[in-house]
Structure formats: structure tokens, C-alpha cells
Write an enzyme that holds these catalytic residues in place. Structure first.
Site, PDB file in Angstrom:
ATOM      1  CD  GLU A 170      -2.838  -1.192   2.444  1.00  0.00           C
ATOM      2  OE1 GLU A 170      -2.650  -0.364   3.343  1.00  0.00           O
ATOM      3  OE2 GLU A 170      -3.769  -2.009   2.465  1.00  0.00           O
ATOM      4  CD  GLU A 353      -3.695  -5.709   4.079  1.00  0.00           C
ATOM      5  OE1 GLU A 353      -4.508  -4.844   4.482  1.00  0.00           O
ATOM      6  OE2 GLU A 353      -2.465  -5.547   4.107  1.00  0.00           O
TER       7      GLU A 353
HETATM    8  O1  IFM Z   1      -4.088  -2.920   9.325  1.00  0.00           O
HETATM    9  C1  IFM Z   1      -4.048  -2.413   8.035  1.00  0.00           C
HETATM   10  C2  IFM Z   1      -2.898  -3.022   7.264  1.00  0.00           C
HETATM   11  O2  IFM Z   1      -1.688  -2.812   7.896  1.00  0.00           O
HETATM   12  C3  IFM Z   1      -2.822  -2.424   5.887  1.00  0.00           C
HETATM   13  N1  IFM Z   1      -4.094  -2.487   5.219  1.00  0.00           N
HETATM   14  C4  IFM Z   1      -5.254  -2.049   5.924  1.00  0.00           C
HETATM   15  C5  IFM Z   1      -5.325  -2.704   7.290  1.00  0.00           C
HETATM   16  C6  IFM Z   1      -6.567  -2.213   8.047  1.00  0.00           C
HETATM   17  O3  IFM Z   1      -6.488  -0.833   8.228  1.00  0.00           O
END
Ligand code: IFM
Length: 446
Positions: A170, A353
Site C-alpha cells: 500500500e 487483504e
Molecule cells: O491494518 C491495516 C494493514 O496494515 C494495511 N491495510 C489495511 C489494514 C486495516 O487498516
């Protein structure tokens, strides 16, 4: 609801579709004393930056409890575990490897391999060594080259233990939240800084990807991006244009240079002083072909036109939301994957994710998180729908394996499918985790 139910003819039910759980180093590891300080240590120590005033000194104490955590992962029956490597744990400030830090990951990866759990390793999930931030951090072009050097050394040290490498997690968050909005480490706040940090992160990605392909040619080597699809509040052309502009700024800014070798057209709208310094040849480096694209998806944002900024988010007051205030809108997951598929020549996609923060309660040894289970059910169906419409997706990771340090929210928000009691460090699989396990198990026995 107690189960996850997916039609049997779904790609998600095929045995070679990878299901996993994900974490990140700073969020779970703890043992800050056995590594160099990073920007999140400094940010946590700055009053007012973390909602509960907490830090990552202990977190889930994973550095000490990792053997139990691997058993926990195994008990969930997943095919893969996505983790990140802490740059400040594996490298000294002089750029040499720290053998103790490297050994921690080697033992962890060996254990995963012994259990036939594929390791998806991210090299940068936001924990920049503080000594590099002191020299400008991601505003300093040199950091991109130092990142490639770290990627080179660590990938040689880890040998063939890694099934998949992602360079960055990210870059939107590292650059926009960290250097433009200032709500993440290092807490800098200027539009030009956000744009420059983004450019250097993308450059770092391209440089490191080339190195990974050389050192670890049998791994799947790629990048993880987060997407928050942007919707117009009305069909009014001004709102539609606003949503488009926001989409360019928050989403396309990070994928287009990587897949098309250029920033979105709205780059031209930046004032000269906000434009990043770009060197000849940068886009050729940044667009090094990916073996896979990691997609992180949680929610969408709705926009309306706004004279000052071009776009302004609209609070969807009556919409269902998670405990962190993010709208639950699974259709956006399908829409996102379809639009990426239409706009780009995508490499194989992995959902690296997806998950939800919920207000969990541990009562009599159980956590009944039907809300999270419903979120997973709806999002897996949304994913299934995108795949049926032609998008190639080869894997899915629940965020997160366990509750952990949720950045500026500290420990107030729980994203895990496993509950963590931070006093005792006891782990309890939540109802959603049991359902995830049972779904994976049922698929294996088809
Ligand atoms: O916890 C975070 C993660 O580190 C990166 N993506 C989003 C998640 C939730 O905010």
C-alpha cells in the site's frame, strides 16, 4: 449464521485457489529492543498521534510466541501465510544484514515450509528505519536505492524459502497518509511531499522487483496496492467528474505507473510546485512487469463535487459500517475487480487483504462475531462474481490472522479472525475464524 457458503462450482472451491491469513511486522512482532528504531516507534512516542497512546513495543509478542502462532495458522488449515519483514530488524544502519534478525525470519519460514504453508512475504509494510527518515525518508531518492539494496541482501539470505515476494504494501498509505495527510508516520503534511514520496516508493518498487526476479526467479514477485473505489453521489456530471478525480488521486496514481508506465492524466492538474521530481527512465524502472498484483480491499468512498478541492467525501450516514467507520459495500469489490480488468492488462491477482474491524467481545471463552462472518461471506461472494465475469484471481487472504496494532487507532480496533487478549497474550479463534477454517476444510475434501 455460522458458516461461509460458496457455490460448489466457484473458482474459490477449487483446491489450487490459495486461501491465507495476513499480518505485518510492526503490527504483531513487538520486541522493539531487538531491532533498530523505525518511524512508527517515533510516531507512537509523539503525544496525540495514536488514539489510545499505545505503541508497538510488545504488540502480539509474536517474536517470542511465533511457534505457537504458526501452530495457530496451521490449525486454520490455510494454504498460505502473508507476513512482512521488518527492515530495521534485518539490517544494521551501515547496510549490513543483522544475523539475529535474519535468523528469526529463517526459522519462521522454515517452520512454515515444514508445514507446507506457502510464505507470501512483503518487504515493506511501513516500518522505515528511523535513521533513513532522518535523512529525508521517502522524500530522499536515495531511499529507493537503499530499499533495493535491502531487497537484494534479504532475498539472498532467505534463499528459496519464499513462495511470493511483494515489494511494498500500500504505497498510497506510506505516501499520502504519511507525508501528505500526516496521520501516519512520519506525520509530515504537505501535498508536494505526498506526491514526491509516492514517486520514490514506486521507484523503490521497480528497482527492488528487478532484484527479486534475479535472486528469486521461482517466486511470484509483485506489488500490493490498496483500492478504495470512488462513487459519485449523484449522476450530475460535476459529481461524476469529482469521483473520477478522486479515483485518479487515491487509486490510479499507484497502479497506472506500474502497469502503463505513466501517471493518470490528472497529473497535469498539479501545480508545478506539487509535481514530483521525475528522472528520465523512472517509468521504465517502475513498470517492470509484475508476476502478480496484490489487491487490498475494504470499502468504498462516495464523492461530491467541491469547488475548493475538486472532490469531497460524503458520509453515508445510514449505510452499514464496520467498527472503524468504513462502509460495508461488497458490490464495490466486484466493481473494482471488473474495472481493473477492463482498464489494464492485469497479471494474476491475489486479494492480499480483506476483512473488517468489529467491536468484538470475548465472553465465556468465545467471540461470536457474526458481523465479521457476514462481511466475509458477502465479500467472498462478491469476489466469486468478479471471477465468473472474467477476472483472474488466484488467492485470497483474510486481514488479519489476529487482532493487532491498528496504526493510528492503536489497539482499539480489532481486525483479527483470532482474538488477542493483550494482557495475557492468549489467542482465541473467533467464530469467523472457525467458519473460515471450516470453509477451507470443506473445499479440500470436495
Ligand atoms: O491494518 C491495516 C494493514 O496494515 C494495511 N491495510 C489495511 C489494514 C486495516 O487498516
Amino acid at each position: 449464521m455460522k458458516n461461509i457458503q460458496i457455490p460448489k462450482d466457484s473458482r474459490l472451491c477449487q483446491k489450487d485457489f490459495i486461501f491465507g491469513v495476513a499480518t505485518a511486522s510492526f503490527q504483531i512482532e513487538g520486541s522493539a529492543d531487538s531491532r533498530l528504531p523505525c518511524i512508527w516507534d517515533t510516531f507512537c512516542a509523539t503525544p496525540g498521534k495514536i488514539r489510545d497512546g499505545s505503541d508497538g513495543l510488545l504488540a502480539c509478542d509474536h517474536v517470542n510466541l511465533w511457534r505457537d502462532d504458526v501452530k495457530l495458522i496451521q490449525s486454520l488449515g490455510v494454504d498460505a501465510y502473508r507476513l512482512s519483514i521488518s527492515w530495521p530488524r534485518v539490517m544494521f544502519a551501515d547496510g549490513s544484514l543483522n544475523p539475529a534478525g535474519v535468523d528469526f525470519y529463517i526459522q519462521l519460514l522454515d517452520e512454515l515450509k515444514a508445514l507446507n504453508i506457502k510464505a507470501f512475504v512483503t518487504l515493506y509494510h511501513w516500518d522505515l528505519p528511523q535513521h533513513l527518515e532522518d535523512k529525508g525518508g521517502w522524500l530522499n531518492r536515495e531511499t529507493a536505492y537503499l530499499f533495493a539494496d535491502y531487497a537484494d541482501k534479504i532475498s539472498q539470505a532467505l534463499g528459496d524459502r519464499v513462495y511470493s515476494y511483494a515489494t511494498l504494501n500500500e504505497p498510497f498509505c506510506s505516501s499520502y497518509l504519511g507525508y501528505e495527510a500526516g496521520i501516519h508516520a512520519p506525520g509530515k503534511q504537505q501535498k508536494a511531499w505526498g506526491r514526491q514520496a509516492a514517486h520514490h516508493l514506486l521507484l523503490a518498487h521497480g528497482l527492488a522487483l528487478k532484484v527479486l526476479k534475479k535472486n528469486s526467479p521461482n517466486s511470484l514477485n509483485g506489488l500490493v496496492l490498496n483500492f478504495t473505489p470512488c462513487y459519485a453521489q449523484t449522476e450530475d456530471p460535476a459529481d461524476v467528474a469529482a469521483a473520477q478525480l478522486a479515483d485518479d488521486y487515491f487509486n490510479q496514481w499507484y497502479i497506472k505507473p506500474v502497469l502503463d508506465g505513466a501517471y493518470p492524466k490528472s497529473f497535469a492538474l498539479l501545480s508545478d510546485s506539487d509535481k514530483p521530481v521525475i528522472h528520465d527512465g523512472d517509468f521504465a524502472i517502475i513498470s517492470e512487469p509484475l508476476d502478480f498484483l496484490g489487491v487490498n480491499f475494504y470499502t468504498r468512498t462516495v464523492y461530491q463535487a467541491c469547488a475548493e478541492n475538486g472532490f469531497a467525501p460524503v458520509d453515508m450516514v445510514d449505510a452499514p459500517k464496520t467498527d472503524i467507520g468504513w462502509e460495508i459495500y461488497p458490490q464495490a469489490f466486484t466493481d473494482l475487480l471488473l474495472s481493473l480488468h477492463q482498464q489494464y492488462r492485469l497479471p494474476p491477482v491475489y486479494i492480499t487483504e480483506n476483512g473488517a474491524a468489529m467491536d468484538d467481545k470475548l465472553q465465556n471463552g468465545v467471540v461470536v462475531d457474526e458481523d465479521r462472518l457476514g462481511y466475509y461471506q458477502a465479500h467472498l461472494l462478491a469476489l466469486d462474481s468478479a471471477i465468473r465475469q472474467g477476472v483472474r484471481v488466484d488467492g485470497y487472504f483474510a486481514w488479519s490472522l489476529m487482532d493487532n496494532f491498528e496504526w493510528a487507532e492503536g489497539y482499539l480496533k480489532r481486525f483479527g479472525i483470532v482474538y488477542v487478549d493483550y494482557q495475557s497474550q492468549q489467542r482465541t479463534i473467533k467464530q469467523s475464524g472457525l467458519a473460515y477454517r471450516d470453509f477451507i476444510q470443506s473445499r479440500k475434501s470436495c
